[in-house]
Write an enzyme that holds these catalytic residues in place. Structure first.
Site, mmCIF file in Angstrom:
data_model
loop_
_atom_site.group_PDB
_atom_site.id
_atom_site.type_symbol
_atom_site.label_atom_id
_atom_site.label_comp_id
_atom_site.label_asym_id
_atom_site.label_seq_id
_atom_site.Cartn_x
_atom_site.Cartn_y
_atom_site.Cartn_z
ATOM 1 N N CYS A 7 -14.406 -26.778 47.252
ATOM 2 C CA CYS A 7 -14.917 -25.453 46.889
ATOM 3 C C CYS A 7 -15.585 -24.871 48.136
ATOM 4 O O CYS A 7 -15.756 -25.568 49.138
ATOM 5 C CB CYS A 7 -15.928 -25.572 45.752
ATOM 6 S SG CYS A 7 -17.353 -26.569 46.209
ATOM 7 N N SER A 64 -13.898 -39.796 41.228
ATOM 8 C CA SER A 64 -14.356 -38.403 41.151
ATOM 9 C C SER A 64 -14.222 -37.884 39.722
ATOM 10 O O SER A 64 -13.126 -37.796 39.170
ATOM 11 C CB SER A 64 -13.515 -37.552 42.117
ATOM 12 O OG SER A 64 -13.437 -36.231 41.675
ATOM 13 N N SER A 65 -15.357 -37.539 39.113
ATOM 14 C CA SER A 65 -15.290 -37.141 37.697
ATOM 15 C C SER A 65 -14.582 -35.803 37.539
ATOM 16 O O SER A 65 -13.885 -35.585 36.551
ATOM 17 C CB SER A 65 -16.686 -37.085 37.078
ATOM 18 O OG SER A 65 -17.473 -36.183 37.781
ATOM 19 N N HIS A 125 -28.671 -36.203 38.720
ATOM 20 C CA HIS A 125 -27.814 -35.631 39.761
ATOM 21 C C HIS A 125 -28.684 -35.081 40.905
ATOM 22 O O HIS A 125 -29.682 -34.422 40.650
ATOM 23 C CB HIS A 125 -26.952 -34.514 39.166
ATOM 24 C CG HIS A 125 -25.840 -34.086 40.067
ATOM 25 N ND1 HIS A 125 -26.065 -33.275 41.166
ATOM 26 C CD2 HIS A 125 -24.519 -34.365 40.070
ATOM 27 C CE1 HIS A 125 -24.915 -33.071 41.785
ATOM 28 N NE2 HIS A 125 -23.960 -33.725 41.136
ATOM 29 N N HIS A 147 -18.228 -36.879 48.442
ATOM 30 C CA HIS A 147 -17.832 -38.150 47.848
ATOM 31 C C HIS A 147 -16.368 -38.431 48.145
ATOM 32 O O HIS A 147 -15.527 -38.432 47.266
ATOM 33 C CB HIS A 147 -18.117 -38.166 46.352
ATOM 34 C CG HIS A 147 -19.573 -38.275 46.075
ATOM 35 N ND1 HIS A 147 -20.291 -39.423 46.343
ATOM 36 C CD2 HIS A 147 -20.469 -37.383 45.634
ATOM 37 C CE1 HIS A 147 -21.559 -39.225 46.053
ATOM 38 N NE2 HIS A 147 -21.698 -37.981 45.626
ATOM 39 N N CYS A 184 -25.468 -25.347 49.555
ATOM 40 C CA CYS A 184 -24.585 -24.264 49.119
ATOM 41 C C CYS A 184 -25.450 -23.041 48.771
ATOM 42 O O CYS A 184 -26.456 -23.173 48.072
ATOM 43 C CB CYS A 184 -23.790 -24.707 47.896
ATOM 44 S SG CYS A 184 -22.803 -23.354 47.220
ATOM 45 N N SER A 203 -13.424 -32.870 45.983
ATOM 46 C CA SER A 203 -13.759 -33.636 47.183
ATOM 47 C C SER A 203 -12.515 -34.116 47.929
ATOM 48 O O SER A 203 -12.596 -35.021 48.755
ATOM 49 C CB SER A 203 -14.650 -34.822 46.802
ATOM 50 O OG SER A 203 -14.102 -35.497 45.710
ATOM 51 N N THR A 241 -25.119 -26.243 38.671
ATOM 52 C CA THR A 241 -23.951 -25.383 38.946
ATOM 53 C C THR A 241 -22.657 -25.878 38.295
ATOM 54 O O THR A 241 -21.766 -25.085 38.023
ATOM 55 C CB THR A 241 -23.708 -25.257 40.471
ATOM 56 O OG1 THR A 241 -23.567 -26.569 41.017
ATOM 57 C CG2 THR A 241 -24.813 -24.510 41.161
ATOM 58 N N GLU A 281 -28.355 -32.633 42.865
ATOM 59 C CA GLU A 281 -28.564 -31.169 42.839
ATOM 60 C C GLU A 281 -29.714 -30.819 41.893
ATOM 61 O O GLU A 281 -30.577 -29.992 42.214
ATOM 62 C CB GLU A 281 -27.288 -30.453 42.381
ATOM 63 C CG GLU A 281 -27.466 -28.947 42.321
ATOM 64 C CD GLU A 281 -26.407 -28.239 41.490
ATOM 65 O OE1 GLU A 281 -25.206 -28.520 41.664
ATOM 66 O OE2 GLU A 281 -26.791 -27.397 40.653
HETATM 67 FE FE1 F3S Z 1 -19.210 -25.715 45.222
HETATM 68 FE FE2 F3S Z 1 -21.413 -24.425 45.692
HETATM 69 FE FE3 F3S Z 1 -20.088 -24.010 43.491
HETATM 70 S S1 F3S Z 1 -20.997 -26.522 46.226
HETATM 71 S S2 F3S Z 1 -19.137 -25.964 43.030
HETATM 72 S S3 F3S Z 1 -19.395 -23.510 45.533
HETATM 73 S S4 F3S Z 1 -22.267 -24.204 43.688
#
Ligand code: F3S
Length: 283
Positions: free
Chosen positions: A12, A222-223, A126, A41, A98, A266, A166, A128
């Site tokens: 992403c 990777s989930s 997590h 990951h 991010c 990932s 997120t 985050e």
């Molecule tokens: Fe990726 Fe940022 Fe969204 S790391 S999943 S673009 S919150």
């Protein structure tokens, strides 16, 4: 044979930005480079970076032991406490949090300063979520189920601000918000779920519905890749979960006319490209 590659396959925006940041630092900065936690990951990427001299700090103790060099913060972000600690150490910090996560940090910090109680919907373990909570201050809680809500003491006549991890499931988020709304009169809900995961899943499903075979590329652990596989498998029986091109050779199929390819968040682009370029030979 027609090969359709999902536009949303792989990294992403935030993960790509973080990984690119590390490679950029390798090129431009002298001295030791560390990432606080693996930048992504994916073993191949972490190994490649290690070969280029980038070390992964796996615990806070390891971070404490760093005396010089550059520390890169990954896309998940970190608690305010960690940022303060790094600043106090006088170490060079490159923040690859991010921007969508940073936005949540700013929201909870501001709302908390204004006296709101912060509710974070997400997985408390997590990184985050731990980071977000670290910007929310004392008056905050993380909830991931209806039972968790009952355990929270909101205080009387308190404003409540709700945000989300997120990558949290939107339907579950909506359900929990409905329950919270019944508890308080003054509640502001900010849907901070990032659309990247949903867009990847929607695109994967629509491709899987039209092809003869579907390939999902990603780490076995990777989930989000597992979830992608489930979605594609439902839409196309002939779906294959592979980590690299090597796995696909074991799964030789009959002849197919159309093949779809997608990949987890990932999965690096070079692995996707390798599969894409070789798929015609294999099938
Ligand atoms: Fe990726 Fe940022 Fe969204 S790391 S999943 S673009 S919150």
């Amino acid at each position: 044979m027609k090969v359709i590659r999902a536009k949303t396959a792989g990294f992403c925006f935030g993960v790509k930005r973080a990984v690119d940041t590390v490679y950029e630092q390798v090129k431009t900065c002298g001295g030791p480079i560390y990432t606080y936690g693996p930048i992504i990951h994916n073993e191949e990427v972490v190994k490649d970076l290690e070969a280029k001299g980038v070390r992964v700090l796996r615990t806070e103790e390891e971070l404490d032991a760093v005396e010089e060099g550059t520390v890169i913060i990954r896309s998940h972000g970190v608690e305010k406490r960690i940022c303060d600690k790094l600043e106090g150490k006088g170490i060079r910090v490159v923040d690859a949090t991010c921007p969508f996560v940073k936005k949540i940090h700013n929201i909870v910090r501001r709302e908390s300063a204004l006296g709101s109680y912060i509710l974070i919907i997400g997985n408390p373990d997590h990184p985050e979520v731990r980071g977000i909570r670290g910007w929310a201050g004392e008056n905050s809680a993380v909830i991931s189920s209806a039972e968790d809500i009952d355990k929270v003491d909101f205080g009387k006549n308190r404003k409540i601000c709700v945000v989300s991890q997120t990558t949290f499931n939107y339907n579950k988020f909506k359900d929990l918000v409905e329950i919270i709304k019944k508890k308080s009169y003054d509640i502001s809900v900010l849907n901070t779920i990032c659309s990247a995961t949903r867009e990847r899943q929607t695109e994967a499903q629509s491709i899987a519905e039209t092809v003869d075979a579907m390939i999902v590329i990603g780490d076995k652990h990777s989930s989000n890749t597992q979830k992608l596989f489930e979605i594609c498998r439902k839409a196309c029986n002939n779906t294959y979960y592979i980590q690299t091109l090597g796995d696909l050779e074991l799964n030789q199929l009959g002849s197919v006319e159309t093949v779809g390819i997608t990949a987890g968040a990932s999965t690096p682009n070079n692995i996707i490209e390798e599969v894409q370029n070789n798929v015609r030979i294999i099938f």
